[in-house]
Design a protein around this motif. Structure first.
Motif, short mmCIF file in Angstrom:
data_model
loop_
_atom_site.label_atom_id
_atom_site.label_comp_id
_atom_site.label_asym_id
_atom_site.label_seq_id
_atom_site.Cartn_x
_atom_site.Cartn_y
_atom_site.Cartn_z
N ALA A 61 1.19 -1.03 0.48
CA ALA A 61 0.37 -0.28 -0.12
C ALA A 61 0.74 1.69 -0.21
O ALA A 61 0.94 2.39 -0.55
N TYR A 62 1.76 1.20 0.97
CA TYR A 62 2.29 2.19 0.97
C TYR A 62 4.22 2.32 1.20
O TYR A 62 4.90 2.20 1.89
N PRO A 63 4.63 1.82 -0.80
CA PRO A 63 5.66 1.50 -0.35
C PRO A 63 6.88 2.48 -0.45
O PRO A 63 7.85 1.87 -0.16
N ALA A 64 6.97 3.65 -0.57
CA ALA A 64 8.25 4.38 0.23
C ALA A 64 7.73 4.50 1.73
O ALA A 64 8.57 5.45 1.88
N SER A 65 6.76 4.23 2.55
CA SER A 65 6.88 4.20 3.75
C SER A 65 8.15 4.05 4.71
O SER A 65 8.60 3.38 4.58
N PRO A 66 7.86 4.50 5.53
CA PRO A 66 9.54 4.29 6.76
C PRO A 66 9.79 2.75 7.12
O PRO A 66 10.50 2.19 6.54
N ALA A 67 8.00 2.14 7.20
CA ALA A 67 8.27 1.13 7.41
C ALA A 67 8.45 -0.20 6.12
O ALA A 67 9.85 -0.66 5.89
N SER A 68 8.09 0.31 4.93
CA SER A 68 8.65 -0.56 3.85
C SER A 68 10.10 -0.51 3.42
O SER A 68 10.86 -1.31 3.09
N MET A 69 10.92 0.63 3.84
CA MET A 69 12.03 0.88 3.79
C MET A 69 12.60 0.35 4.56
O MET A 69 13.74 -1.07 4.42
N ALA A 70 12.59 0.12 5.69
CA ALA A 70 12.92 -0.99 7.00
C ALA A 70 12.53 -2.60 6.27
O ALA A 70 13.41 -3.28 6.98
N PHE A 71 11.61 -2.56 5.86
CA PHE A 71 11.36 -3.88 5.69
C PHE A 71 12.10 -4.53 3.97
O PHE A 71 13.02 -5.72 4.47
N LYS A 72 12.76 -4.12 3.56
CA LYS A 72 13.76 -4.06 2.48
C LYS A 72 15.03 -4.11 3.46
O LYS A 72 15.65 -5.70 2.76
N ASN A 73 15.38 -3.77 4.38
CA ASN A 73 16.80 -4.18 4.68
C ASN A 73 17.13 -5.41 5.79
O ASN A 73 17.46 -6.54 5.39
N LEU A 74 15.33 -5.50 6.63
CA LEU A 74 15.41 -6.84 7.42
C LEU A 74 15.63 -8.27 5.95
O LEU A 74 16.18 -9.04 6.44
N ALA A 75 14.90 -7.87 4.96
CA ALA A 75 14.96 -8.87 3.80
C ALA A 75 16.61 -9.15 3.55
O ALA A 75 16.71 -10.60 3.06
N ALA A 76 17.10 -8.15 3.16
CA ALA A 76 19.05 -8.61 2.69
C ALA A 76 19.25 -9.48 3.73
O ALA A 76 20.06 -10.22 3.64
#
Ligand SMILES: Nc1ncnc2c1ncn2[C@@H]1O[C@H](COP(=O)(O)OP(=O)(O)OP(=O)(O)O)[C@@H](O)[C@H]1O
Ligand SMILES: [Mg+2]
Length: 294
Positions: free
Chosen positions: A245-260
């Motif tokens: 829903a909000y790919p540019a949100s701070p949470a989504s950014m954090a999820f990218k790092n967590l997935a990495a």
């Protein structure tokens, strides 16, 4: 009868279609409401963005809600599998971006009180799936019930979601204590949630690590911090994962790092001698790797 060459080709084909090993990650935390389900769903989507095929298992068997968070309407769930009305294969839904979802029941008390044998049967049933899966994420219930302990023990990696509140810290500690002393799980990935900055997340991790170092025989790693983000709440209201829903949100950014981070975790070298998910694929995978070395 097959001649030698045909036999070799056939063996090659079988190997090509052999299901590949699956990295299994349990998401747990002790305390209720710390963000486990939200982490499971969005970490799954972020791993898909990295090219992985991901399945999520709602292991909050009696109060399931990952389907609600994703806006899915399952016809069948794990309670139907336990009752013998359908197979595990039949309950799997396809969510956003091809996320494979195994929904559980909500408000079925019997499901919250399954026996060790029934938990073992469910874990074993995954071995019969032929789905292409690289990562299985297991969203556990709150608390330290048998189901939480069994599913965490049956995973390869255990993520502990912690908020900076005394009750969350105490419950996470209690969970790690029981898992380490009674089940031999000694390595944990700490994911701090609802902090304002990465620095605050790191401070919280240090606080927990200090206590664990003194009293438990465990190794903690800082997986990362998920910030408090109002877009998470808005996405939940809309029944769409925040990563969608909000790919540019701070949470989504954090999820990218967590997935990495999660993507770098190693698979175990072989079976570890207790009930675990996809154990056959691990053994076959080890065999395949050995084949490659010949
Ligand atoms: N990073 C965040 N920012 C803002 N709100 C959040 C965040 N993480 C979780 N929440 C809020 O916390 C609520 C609970 O999250 P979630 O359902 O994922 O927790 P849970 O640990 O799975 O709960 P339960 O123990 O009941 O299964 C969400 O509905 C959301 O409102
Ligand atoms: Mg939950």
């Amino acid at each position: 009868m097959l001649d030698d060459r045909e036999g070799t080709q056939a063996a090659g084909l079988i190997r090509l279609t052999e299901p590949r090993p699956v990295k299994v990650i349990a998401v747990t935390g002790g305390k209720g409401g710390v963000g486990k389900t939200n982490v499971t769903a969005n970490l799954g989507l972020a791993l898909i963005e990295r090219g992985r095929e991901v399945m999520v298992l709602d292991a909050d068997l009696g109060l399931a809600n990952i389907d609600v968070l994703l806006g899915l309407q399952p016809r069948f769930n794990l309670s139907h599998v336990i009752e013998g009305q359908c197979s595990l294969e039949d309950v799997i839904l396809t969510g956003p971006r091809g996320l494979q979802v195994v929904p559980a029941a909500s408000g079925v008390r019997r499901m919250a009180n399954l026996s060790a044998r029934e938990h073992g049967g469910l874990i074993q049933a995954f071995s019969e799936l032929y789905h292409n899966v690289d990562v299985l994420l297991v969203d556990t219930a709150a608390g330290i019930s048998d189901s939480v302990l069994t599913f965490s023990h049956a995973a390869h990696h255990v993520v502990v979601v912690v908020c900076d509140e005394p009750a969350s810290i105490t419950d996470a500690y209690a969970l790690m204590k029981v898992l380490s002393r009674e089940h031999g799980v000694t390595r944990f990935q700490i994911l701090t949630n609802q902090t304002r900055t990465l620095g605050e997340g790191r401070d919280l991790f240090d606080k927990i690590a200090r206590v664990c170092d003194r009293f438990l025989d465990v190794t903690l790693e800082f997986m990362g911090a998920l910030p408090h983000d109002d877009y998470v709440r808005r996405a939940i209201q809309r029944q769409i994962a925040v990563f969608e829903a909000y790919p540019a949100s701070p949470a989504s950014m954090a999820f990218k790092n967590l997935a990495a981070k999660a993507d770098k975790w190693q698979m175990p070298q072989g079976a570890r001698g207790h009930v675990e998910f996809f154990v056959e694929r691990l053994i076959q995978g080890a065999g395949g790797a050995a084949d490659g070395l010949q």
